[in-house]
Design a protein around this motif. Structure first.
Motif, PDB file in Angstrom:
ATOM      1  N   ARG A  26       0.846  -1.209   0.000  1.00  0.00           N
ATOM      2  CA  ARG A  26       0.000   0.000   0.000  1.00  0.00           C
ATOM      3  C   ARG A  26       0.880   1.258   0.000  1.00  0.00           C
ATOM      4  NH1 ARG A  26      -3.565  -0.868   5.170  1.00  0.00           N
ATOM      5  NH2 ARG A  26      -1.665  -1.927   5.829  1.00  0.00           N
ATOM      6  N   ALA A  77      -5.945 -18.268   5.971  1.00  0.00           N
ATOM      7  CA  ALA A  77      -6.049 -17.284   4.887  1.00  0.00           C
ATOM      8  C   ALA A  77      -6.240 -15.870   5.435  1.00  0.00           C
ATOM      9  CB  ALA A  77      -7.203 -17.656   3.958  1.00  0.00           C
ATOM     10  N   GLU A  78      -7.080 -15.748   6.456  1.00  0.00           N
ATOM     11  CA  GLU A  78      -7.328 -14.424   7.069  1.00  0.00           C
ATOM     12  C   GLU A  78      -6.057 -13.902   7.730  1.00  0.00           C
ATOM     13  OE1 GLU A  78      -9.959 -12.425   7.373  1.00  0.00           O
ATOM     14  OE2 GLU A  78     -11.682 -13.616   6.689  1.00  0.00           O
ATOM     15  N   ASP A  80      -3.126 -14.601   6.892  1.00  0.00           N
ATOM     16  CA  ASP A  80      -2.187 -14.271   5.839  1.00  0.00           C
ATOM     17  C   ASP A  80      -2.400 -12.833   5.366  1.00  0.00           C
ATOM     18  OD1 ASP A  80      -0.085 -15.307   4.246  1.00  0.00           O
ATOM     19  OD2 ASP A  80      -1.436 -15.088   2.524  1.00  0.00           O
ATOM     20  N   GLN A  81      -3.666 -12.425   5.259  1.00  0.00           N
ATOM     21  CA  GLN A  81      -3.986 -11.053   4.853  1.00  0.00           C
ATOM     22  C   GLN A  81      -3.436 -10.054   5.891  1.00  0.00           C
ATOM     23  OE1 GLN A  81      -4.967  -9.706   2.112  1.00  0.00           O
ATOM     24  NE2 GLN A  81      -4.922  -7.681   3.062  1.00  0.00           N
ATOM     25  N   ALA A  82      -3.676 -10.368   7.182  1.00  0.00           N
ATOM     26  CA  ALA A  82      -3.161  -9.487   8.249  1.00  0.00           C
ATOM     27  C   ALA A  82      -1.632  -9.436   8.187  1.00  0.00           C
ATOM     28  CB  ALA A  82      -3.629  -9.981   9.615  1.00  0.00           C
ATOM     29  N   LYS A  84       0.268  -9.678   5.642  1.00  0.00           N
ATOM     30  CA  LYS A  84       0.702  -8.799   4.538  1.00  0.00           C
ATOM     31  C   LYS A  84       0.656  -7.338   4.984  1.00  0.00           C
ATOM     32  CE  LYS A  84      -0.270 -11.598   0.484  1.00  0.00           C
ATOM     33  NZ  LYS A  84      -1.365 -12.572   0.637  1.00  0.00           N
ATOM     34  N   GLU A  85      -0.389  -6.987   5.739  1.00  0.00           N
ATOM     35  CA  GLU A  85      -0.469  -5.601   6.226  1.00  0.00           C
ATOM     36  C   GLU A  85       0.655  -5.312   7.222  1.00  0.00           C
ATOM     37  OE1 GLU A  85      -5.244  -5.065   5.512  1.00  0.00           O
ATOM     38  OE2 GLU A  85      -4.463  -4.762   7.527  1.00  0.00           O
ATOM     39  N   ASP A 169      -5.210  -0.412  11.379  1.00  0.00           N
ATOM     40  CA  ASP A 169      -5.024  -1.792  10.912  1.00  0.00           C
ATOM     41  C   ASP A 169      -4.984  -2.771  12.089  1.00  0.00           C
ATOM     42  OD1 ASP A 169      -4.862  -0.777   8.351  1.00  0.00           O
ATOM     43  OD2 ASP A 169      -2.681  -0.933   8.210  1.00  0.00           O
ATOM     44  N   HIS A 173      -7.098  -6.129  12.864  1.00  0.00           N
ATOM     45  CA  HIS A 173      -6.494  -7.450  13.064  1.00  0.00           C
ATOM     46  C   HIS A 173      -7.017  -8.104  14.343  1.00  0.00           C
ATOM     47  CE1 HIS A 173      -2.778  -5.886  10.655  1.00  0.00           C
ATOM     48  NE2 HIS A 173      -3.836  -6.094   9.900  1.00  0.00           N
ATOM     49  N   THR A 176     -10.450  -9.396  13.652  1.00  0.00           N
ATOM     50  CA  THR A 176     -10.384 -10.611  12.821  1.00  0.00           C
ATOM     51  C   THR A 176     -10.126 -11.830  13.703  1.00  0.00           C
ATOM     52  OG1 THR A 176      -9.519  -9.366  10.944  1.00  0.00           O
ATOM     53  CG2 THR A 176      -9.119 -11.727  10.917  1.00  0.00           C
TER      54      THR A 176
END
Ligand SMILES: [Fe+2]
Ligand SMILES: [Fe+2]
Length: 207
Positions: A26, A77-78, A80-82, A84-85, A169, A173, A176
C-alpha cells in the motif's frame, strides 16, 4: 509443507525481516511534507519509530508462528492477509526511521526469535488460544500506538500519519482474530504480556 520446509521458510523470513528492506503493498501514509523539527524532536521521533519497527519485526515472527500452527484453512487465509499488512507496517516504519536519520534496533534478531517462539507456543495450545493471544497482542499494540500519538512531536505529521494507519489496521487485526474464535485471555496472562512489552519498549528505545 514438511517440517524442514517450514524451518527454512521461517529462517528466510527472519533474515529478510531483520536484514532486508521490505516493500509495502500500500502507499506510504507519511508522504506529506517534512516538518521543520528541532534536533531533539527528531531524535525523539526516531526513537519512537524504532520501537514501533521492533513491534513490527515481532509481528512478522508472531504471524509466521501462527501460520505454522493454525489448524483451520480459513483462519490461515485471514491471518495471511493481516500478515501482509504487517509487512506494510514494517516497511513504513523503516522508511520513516530513515527519513528521520535514525537507526533500527540492534537487537532485531533477538526480537524476531523471541516473538516466533511465543507465537509457536501459543499455536500449540490450539486455534482458540492462539487467536486469543493474537487478538490481545493486537489490542495492546493499538493502545501502545495510541500512547505514541501523545508522545510524537505535534508537528511531525509524517510519523503521525504512519502510526494512525497502523493503529487502524491493528484494531482490525484484533477483530479478525476475535471473529474467528479467539478466546479472552486470563488477566495474569494479559498482565505478563504488558510487562514483557514494556521491557521490550524500554530496551528498544535505546538499543
Ligand atoms: Fe503492525
Ligand atoms: Fe497487526
Amino acid at each position: 509443507m514438511n517440517r524442514l520446509d517450514q524451518i527454512i521458510t521461517t529462517f528466510d523470513l527472519g533474515l529478510r525481516t531483520v536484514f532486508a528492506s521490505p516493500h509495502a503493498a500500500r502507499p506510504y501514509p507519511g508522504s506529506g511534507p517534512e516538518a521543520d523539527l528541532g534536533e531533539a524532536e527528531r531524535a525523539r521521533a526516531a526513537a519512537l519509530m524504532r520501537v514501533n519497527h521492533v513491534g513490527e519485526v515481532c509481528a512478522q515472527a508472531l504471524y509466521a508462528g501462527q501460520a505454522l500452527t493454525a489448524q483451520n484453512e480459513q483462519v490461515r487465509a485471514e491471518l495471511d492477509q493481516a500478515a501482509k499488512e504487517e509487512t506494510d507496517h514494517l516497511a513504513w516504519c523503516e522508511q520513516r526511521i530513515n527519513e528521520l536519520g535514525g537507526r533500527k534496533s540492534l537487537l532485531n534478531p533477538l526480537w524476531f526469535g523471541g516473538a516466533f517462539a511465543l507465537g509457536a507456543a501459543a499455536g500449540l495450545l490450539g486455534d482458540k488460544w492462539n487467536l486469543g493471544f493474537l487478538a490481545e497482542t493486537e489490542r495492546q499494540v493499538e493502545a501502545h500506538l495510541d500512547g505514541h500519538l501523545q508522545q510524537l512531536p505535534e508537528a511531525d505529521a509524517k510519523s503521525r500519519a504512519v502510526v494512525e494507519q497502523m493503529k487502524t489496521d491493528e484494531a482490525r487485526h484484533a477483530q479478525t482474530a476475535v471473529d474467528h474464535g479467539g478466546a479472552p485471555l486470563p488477566s495474569p496472562v494479559k498482565w505478563a504480556m504488558r510487562l514483557a512489552a514494556d521491557v521490550m519498549r524500554q530496551t528498544a528505545s535505546r538499543i
